[in-house]
Design an enzyme around this catalytic site. Sequence first.
Site, PDB file in Angstrom:
ATOM      1  N   ASP A  56      44.029  30.785   0.511  1.00 20.23           N
ATOM      2  CA  ASP A  56      42.707  30.548  -0.054  1.00 20.23           C
ATOM      3  C   ASP A  56      42.288  31.912  -0.588  1.00 20.23           C
ATOM      4  O   ASP A  56      42.026  32.835   0.185  1.00 20.23           O
ATOM      5  CB  ASP A  56      41.740  30.075   1.051  1.00 20.23           C
ATOM      6  N   HIS A  57      42.264  32.043  -1.925  1.00 16.80           N
ATOM      7  CA  HIS A  57      42.108  33.384  -2.499  1.00 16.80           C
ATOM      8  C   HIS A  57      40.831  34.071  -2.018  1.00 16.80           C
ATOM      9  O   HIS A  57      40.730  35.285  -2.025  1.00 16.80           O
ATOM     10  CB  HIS A  57      42.132  33.328  -4.030  1.00 16.80           C
TER      11      HIS A  57
ATOM     12  N   HIS B 245      35.843  27.544   1.321  1.00 15.24           N
ATOM     13  CA  HIS B 245      35.213  28.871   1.239  1.00 15.24           C
ATOM     14  C   HIS B 245      34.020  29.042   2.189  1.00 15.24           C
ATOM     15  O   HIS B 245      33.931  30.013   2.924  1.00 15.24           O
ATOM     16  CB  HIS B 245      34.713  29.142  -0.177  1.00 15.24           C
TER      17      HIS B 245
END
Length: 520
Positions: free
Chosen positions: A203-204, A266
């Site tokens: 998950d960047h 996120h």
Amino acid sequence: MEDLEQLDELLTCRLELGRKAVEPCTIVIFGASGDLTARKLIPAFYHLYREKQLPSPFRIIGFARREKTVEGWRQELRAALDQFSRTKPVDDAVWAEFAANVSYCQGDITDAGSYKKLANQLAAFDNERLRRNLLFYLATSPSQFGQVVEHLHHTGLLQKEDGAAREQRLVVEKPFGHDLSTAQQLNAELTRFAREQQIFRIDHYLGKETVQNILMFRFSNSIFEQLWNRQSVDHVQITVSEKLGVGSRGGYYEEAGALRDMVQNHLLQVLALVAMEPPVSLEAESIRDEKVKLLKSIRPMQPGQIAANVVRGQYTAGEIDGQPRPAYRHEPKVKPDSTVETYVAMRLLIDNWRWSNIPFYLRTGKNLPLSASEVRVQFRRTPHVLFALQCGSRLDANAITLRLQPNEGISLRFNGKVPGNSVEIRPVRMHFSYDSEFGAYTPEAYERLLLEAVSGDATLFIRRDEVETAWSIVDPIREVWGDRPLSGKEFYPAGTWGPVAADELLAQRGHAWRHPQPVT
Ligand SMILES: NC(=O)c1ccc[n+]([C@@H]2O[C@H](COP(=O)([O-])OP(=O)(O)OC[C@H]3O[C@@H](n4cnc5c(N)ncnc54)[C@H](OP(=O)(O)O)[C@@H]3O)[C@@H](O)[C@H]2O)c1
């Protein structure tokens, strides 16, 4: 000044000195002719090479269906790098050295013969580590992951045995399922032929410097850590706002919505880092154990409680920076009566000792006035003794804002006397900015994440139970929403901070949203 800088340098603790040295490694990218490879992966590897952080030697093999020569693929990647590199111009000499390690394997994911071809290419390397220390990057559709791992296993390139865990690793891209049951199915497919320790879910967001800094900030500063609990904190607001609408991604967004697209990953990741207990060590598993523990402490909502605690919204036509924005329902590939949410706000309670009864407000949305990600920790007010009579609730409580992007930094808000003969108190802000302190250093999140995956450190990757717990938090909300039509209070004009219902959510407990401010 110089002395001070020297002292700071002496006090710098380099945690990475303990990090494992990267060993010679071959990276195989499945989906090598796709957008992600050209836009993110190759630019990241190029920069890691330029900064001498890749192992020596290393190889990259691209795997995709399209016919290409090695030279043709290198040229395509070079053209993409000219466009997407964060440093420009691209250094020709560095590129030439880097590109000499890059080759292509034309093949089909569904075809066993293609994996034999790949195995032959690997077998031709004369360095034993390049043949055995393998990182498989799955930049393809998640529906293909199961097949890739099965074929890799049958070709002998992916081994599940204990000792192999550090030798062969899989990096997989979002989305990790569409809900809990599809996530479980995907995880089951991956773990048929690989151990959980071999799987790196990327998950960047977690590769961002400031997201990582949340842990350092919390656990290396006693003045803040002592305040990080229900005795001092009134509530916490986590905002991830986007100025863009869905634009050309309407087709994807109709299937996803803000809850799946942003909250499940996120926002819950940031929440976990902000609220988790100190890990017993900086080992990946210790940190991930604490994150999962936190996610599991989030109070589950019964279907009847969702309307009172979660707000969805959808943008109508509006304006941002003087430019008109169409309504979501008028975006390309969006149904004219779509009920998909482009905005979510929610109140979560964490049932543990530290956070009992402290509301955590999370919100995210598209077509909001500003793009920003921040965490605001709002502290309790002082007792109403000294200034209550004149100031009442106008005397602002202290707050710490962790600004994740843009203008990464930390702000502390407190009250000060306005200079002069009258007695006036007003909030002032102390701001620490990354750029002013350390200079503009903005490596792409992918650089950090790829380096960690190459060296086999899973701290910044998402473990199976994290993904599944996060789905179990958002799934019941989705189910209650179903296809229920949106009410008037759930729409918001593009360019505003969301629907009225989101303000009412906070007002129930006497709170109000603090919107991110542009930092000049
Ligand atoms: N793009 C991004 O910024 C981004 C960001 C986050 C996550 N992701 C995720 O990353 C993955 C890849 O995204 P992308 O945007 O790069 O997709 P893309 O541009 O559609 O590329 C897909 C790649 O998969 C290959 N492929 C498809 N079927 C194949 C088959 N049967 N055999 C061999 N290769 C096959 C394609 O090769 P051929 O065309 O040569 O067949 C192509 O290289 C997706 O899961 C996406 O959700 C992407």
